[in-house]
Design a protein around this motif. Structure first.
Motif, mmCIF file in Angstrom:
data_model
loop_
_atom_site.group_PDB
_atom_site.id
_atom_site.type_symbol
_atom_site.label_atom_id
_atom_site.label_comp_id
_atom_site.label_asym_id
_atom_site.label_seq_id
_atom_site.Cartn_x
_atom_site.Cartn_y
_atom_site.Cartn_z
ATOM 1 N N GLN A 1 35.535 20.005 -30.722
ATOM 2 C CA GLN A 1 36.199 18.737 -30.444
ATOM 3 C C GLN A 1 35.557 17.979 -29.292
ATOM 4 N N SER A 2 35.196 18.671 -28.212
ATOM 5 C CA SER A 2 34.641 17.986 -27.042
ATOM 6 C C SER A 2 33.297 17.337 -27.349
ATOM 7 N N LEU A 3 32.476 18.006 -28.154
ATOM 8 C CA LEU A 3 31.176 17.428 -28.509
ATOM 9 C C LEU A 3 31.350 16.180 -29.359
ATOM 10 N N VAL A 4 32.296 16.234 -30.289
ATOM 11 C CA VAL A 4 32.557 15.080 -31.145
ATOM 12 C C VAL A 4 33.085 13.918 -30.304
ATOM 13 N N TYR A 5 33.977 14.221 -29.362
ATOM 14 C CA TYR A 5 34.537 13.163 -28.517
ATOM 15 C C TYR A 5 33.459 12.531 -27.639
ATOM 16 N N ASN A 6 32.540 13.342 -27.146
ATOM 17 C CA ASN A 6 31.449 12.797 -26.329
ATOM 18 C C ASN A 6 30.593 11.827 -27.139
ATOM 19 N N THR A 7 30.385 12.138 -28.399
ATOM 20 C CA THR A 7 29.641 11.215 -29.273
ATOM 21 C C THR A 7 30.414 9.905 -29.438
ATOM 22 N N ALA A 8 31.735 10.017 -29.587
ATOM 23 C CA ALA A 8 32.567 8.812 -29.697
ATOM 24 C C ALA A 8 32.489 7.984 -28.410
ATOM 25 N N LEU A 9 32.436 8.644 -27.264
ATOM 26 C CA LEU A 9 32.297 7.930 -25.986
ATOM 27 C C LEU A 9 30.976 7.159 -25.934
ATOM 28 N N GLN A 10 29.897 7.808 -26.376
ATOM 29 C CA GLN A 10 28.598 7.138 -26.376
ATOM 30 C C GLN A 10 28.630 5.897 -27.265
ATOM 31 N N ARG A 11 29.284 6.011 -28.404
ATOM 32 C CA ARG A 11 29.385 4.863 -29.302
ATOM 33 C C ARG A 11 30.259 3.769 -28.704
ATOM 34 N N ALA A 12 31.275 4.161 -27.935
ATOM 35 C CA ALA A 12 32.136 3.172 -27.297
ATOM 36 C C ALA A 12 31.365 2.368 -26.258
ATOM 37 N N VAL A 13 30.518 3.052 -25.485
ATOM 38 C CA VAL A 13 29.713 2.357 -24.484
ATOM 39 C C VAL A 13 28.704 1.427 -25.162
ATOM 40 N N ALA A 14 28.104 1.900 -26.249
ATOM 41 C CA ALA A 14 27.164 1.056 -26.994
ATOM 42 C C ALA A 14 27.871 -0.175 -27.562
ATOM 43 N N ASN A 15 29.110 0.028 -28.033
ATOM 44 C CA ASN A 15 29.885 -1.094 -28.550
ATOM 45 C C ASN A 15 30.205 -2.100 -27.449
ATOM 46 N N ALA A 16 30.504 -1.596 -26.248
ATOM 47 C CA ALA A 16 30.776 -2.481 -25.113
ATOM 48 C C ALA A 16 29.537 -3.299 -24.757
ATOM 49 N N ARG A 17 28.377 -2.656 -24.802
ATOM 50 C CA ARG A 17 27.141 -3.379 -24.491
ATOM 51 C C ARG A 17 26.873 -4.478 -25.521
ATOM 52 N N GLU A 18 27.132 -4.183 -26.802
ATOM 53 C CA GLU A 18 26.951 -5.187 -27.852
ATOM 54 C C GLU A 18 27.848 -6.398 -27.599
ATOM 55 N N LYS A 19 29.087 -6.131 -27.192
ATOM 56 C CA LYS A 19 29.997 -7.236 -26.895
ATOM 57 C C LYS A 19 29.511 -8.054 -25.705
#
Length: 227
Positions: A146-164
């Motif tokens: 679970q923690s590894l999957v969540y860390n991947t989701a965090l990375q995608r969230a930061v990338a999404n913030a940068r796109e915005k």
């Protein structure tokens, strides 16, 4: 000159009073803050099931003894199937009363929680019931890493913030600089589970448990300097 120094001092104090970080105050407010959302869809690979035995008898000793005998068989059956973890969740003994409040017997309960690979879910349920379990709860599906999957989701969230932020920069005619601040706004827990309907099969198969998919999400707030 003294007047200019007082003005500068007042400006710094005002920034501190409103709680503006030093990096933001130093840039005279030239930053942009956005939120980011990240999603990872995975197939659950582990299952958790609660299995227990409830017994009643006229005496507390007999109720508990009968329960222990039955629960020993259930635990042995679960071990035979295989598991990752097996742990006692609850052992209880309570009196039964009639309408007048008189004790007429006792009820004993023993419940274990077993976690195993998802392919064993149906076999675990069937083994527990076949061995005498009369209480079964679950299955609860999850992801072992679970923690590894969540860390991947965090990375995608930061990338999404940068796109915005880049979209805002393009619309506003400015450029995005370094990251000044990141705040995590979520916790590592799955928020959605969907299981497609199981296909019918002939004969008497094990209790069907369909894994489906699970979404793990993360949300962040990111502040970028305006270059």
């Amino acid at each position: 000159m003294n007047g200019m120094r007082r003005l500068l001092l007042l400006s710094v104090l005002a920034a501190a009073l409103v709680g503006v970080p030093a990096a933001f105050a130093a840039s005279a407010g030239r930053f942009v803050t956005v939120t980011g959302h990240g999603v990872v869809t995975v197939a659950p690979n582990q299952v958790t099931i609660d299995a227990g035995v409830t017994t009643t008898a006229t005496s507390a000793k007999t109720a508990l003894a009968n329960n222990a005998t039955a629960m020993t068989k259930v635990i042995a059956a679960l071990k035979q199937v295989g598991y990752k973890t097996l742990q006692t969740q609850e052992v209880s003994l309570n009196p039964n009363t009639n309408a007048k409040g008189h004790v007429v017997g006792y009820t004993a309960n023993n419940t274990v929680t077993v976690t195993a690979k998802i392919s064993s879910a149906g076999d675990l349920i069937d083994a527990a019931v076949g061995a005498g379990a009369n209480n079964v709860d679950g299955p609860t599906l999850g992801v072992a890493n679970q923690s590894l999957v969540y860390n991947t989701a965090l990375q995608r969230a930061v990338a999404n913030a940068r796109e915005k932020a880049m979209a805002l920069a393009k619309a506003g005619g400015f450029h995005i600089g370094k990251v000044l601040n990141i705040t995590e706004q979520s916790s590592p827990s799955p928020i959605q589970f969907s299981a497609p309907a199981a296909k019918s099969a002939g004969g008497a198969p094990p209790t069907p448990v369909v894994g489906g998919t699970q979404q793990v999400t993360a949300d962040v707030q990111v502040s970028f300097a305006i270059a």
